[in-house]
Design a protein around this motif. Structure first.
Motif, PDB file in Angstrom:
ATOM      1  N   LYS A  87      37.921  42.402  64.184  1.00 50.93           N
ATOM      2  CA  LYS A  87      39.386  42.482  65.322  1.00 50.93           C
ATOM      3  C   LYS A  87      39.675  40.283  64.602  1.00 50.93           C
ATOM      4  O   LYS A  87      39.489  39.897  64.738  1.00 50.93           O
ATOM      5  CB  LYS A  87      39.552  42.689  66.332  1.00 50.93           C
ATOM      6  CG  LYS A  87      40.501  42.726  66.960  1.00 50.93           C
ATOM      7  CD  LYS A  87      40.762  43.077  68.278  1.00 50.93           C
ATOM      8  CE  LYS A  87      41.538  43.551  69.020  1.00 50.93           C
ATOM      9  NZ  LYS A  87      42.706  43.742  68.744  1.00 50.93           N
TER      10      LYS A  87
ATOM     11  N   PRO B  29      38.812  49.351  60.284  1.00 51.28           N
ATOM     12  CA  PRO B  29      37.738  50.728  61.210  1.00 51.28           C
ATOM     13  C   PRO B  29      36.622  50.879  60.127  1.00 51.28           C
ATOM     14  O   PRO B  29      35.279  51.388  61.433  1.00 51.28           O
ATOM     15  CB  PRO B  29      38.849  51.268  61.144  1.00 51.28           C
ATOM     16  CG  PRO B  29      39.586  51.116  59.648  1.00 51.28           C
ATOM     17  CD  PRO B  29      39.317  49.941  59.014  1.00 51.28           C
TER      18      PRO B  29
ATOM     19  N   ARG C 210      32.231  45.081  59.087  1.00 53.70           N
ATOM     20  CA  ARG C 210      33.958  45.168  58.904  1.00 53.70           C
ATOM     21  C   ARG C 210      34.353  44.363  58.853  1.00 53.70           C
ATOM     22  O   ARG C 210      36.315  44.323  59.578  1.00 53.70           O
ATOM     23  CB  ARG C 210      34.304  46.443  60.203  1.00 53.70           C
ATOM     24  CG  ARG C 210      32.527  47.663  60.205  1.00 53.70           C
ATOM     25  CD  ARG C 210      33.474  48.787  60.451  1.00 53.70           C
ATOM     26  NE  ARG C 210      34.495  48.407  61.822  1.00 53.70           N
ATOM     27  CZ  ARG C 210      34.666  48.614  63.279  1.00 53.70           C
ATOM     28  NH1 ARG C 210      32.783  48.263  63.726  1.00 53.70           N
ATOM     29  NH2 ARG C 210      35.427  48.450  64.096  1.00 53.70           N
TER      30      ARG C 210
END
Length: 108
Positions: free
Chosen positions: A9, A48, A72
Motif C-alpha cells: 500500500k 494488486p 507487490r
C-alpha cells in the motif's frame, strides 16, 4: 532486521519511510506515489497482484537501473537511497539490465 516486509500500500510504505506521499497514478493495475524527502526523491509503485509487478519490472528492464522490490511493490530511487530504505521496508535490491545498445568505448 531483514524480517520486515512492507505491505503493498503506497501510503503505508511512505509512512514507514517518513514521507508524505503524493499519489501520481491510481489505476486498476497499479498505484504510484512520489516522495520528496531530505534524503532524496523516490517513487513507490504498488500492484494488486504479483503478476502486474512482474509485467512492470519487465517494462522497466528496458531502462535498466536498480529498484527495491518487495511483494507487490517496487521503490525507484538512486541506489544509495535504496540501501537506506531497505532496512525500513525489507525487499531486495534488483538491478535491471538496460536493453539498449551497450555503451561503446568513449572517444576521450
Amino acid at each position: 532486521m531483514a524480517g520486515v516486509v512492507a505491505p503493498a500500500k503506497v501510503e503505508v510504505i511512505a509512512d514507514l519511510t517518513g514521507c508524505k506521499v503524493k499519489i501520481r497514478t491510481d489505476a486498476d493495475e497499479l498505484r504510484e506515489g512520489v516522495c520528496h524527502t531530505k534524503r532524496g526523491d523516490y517513487l513507490i509503485t504498488t500492484f494488486p497482484e504479483e503478476k502486474y509487478k512482474l509485467t512492470w519490472l519487465d517494462s522497466a528492464a528496458v531502462y535498466g537501473g536498480k529498484y527495491l522490490v518487495g511483494t507487490r511493490w517496487v521503490v525507484s530511487a538512486k541506489p544509495n537511497l535504496l540501501e537506506q530504505l531497505r532496512p525500513q521496508l525489507g525487499g531486495k535490491i534488483k538491478e535491471l539490465q538496460g536493453v539498449g545498445p551497450a555503451p561503446g568505448p568513449s572517444a576521450s
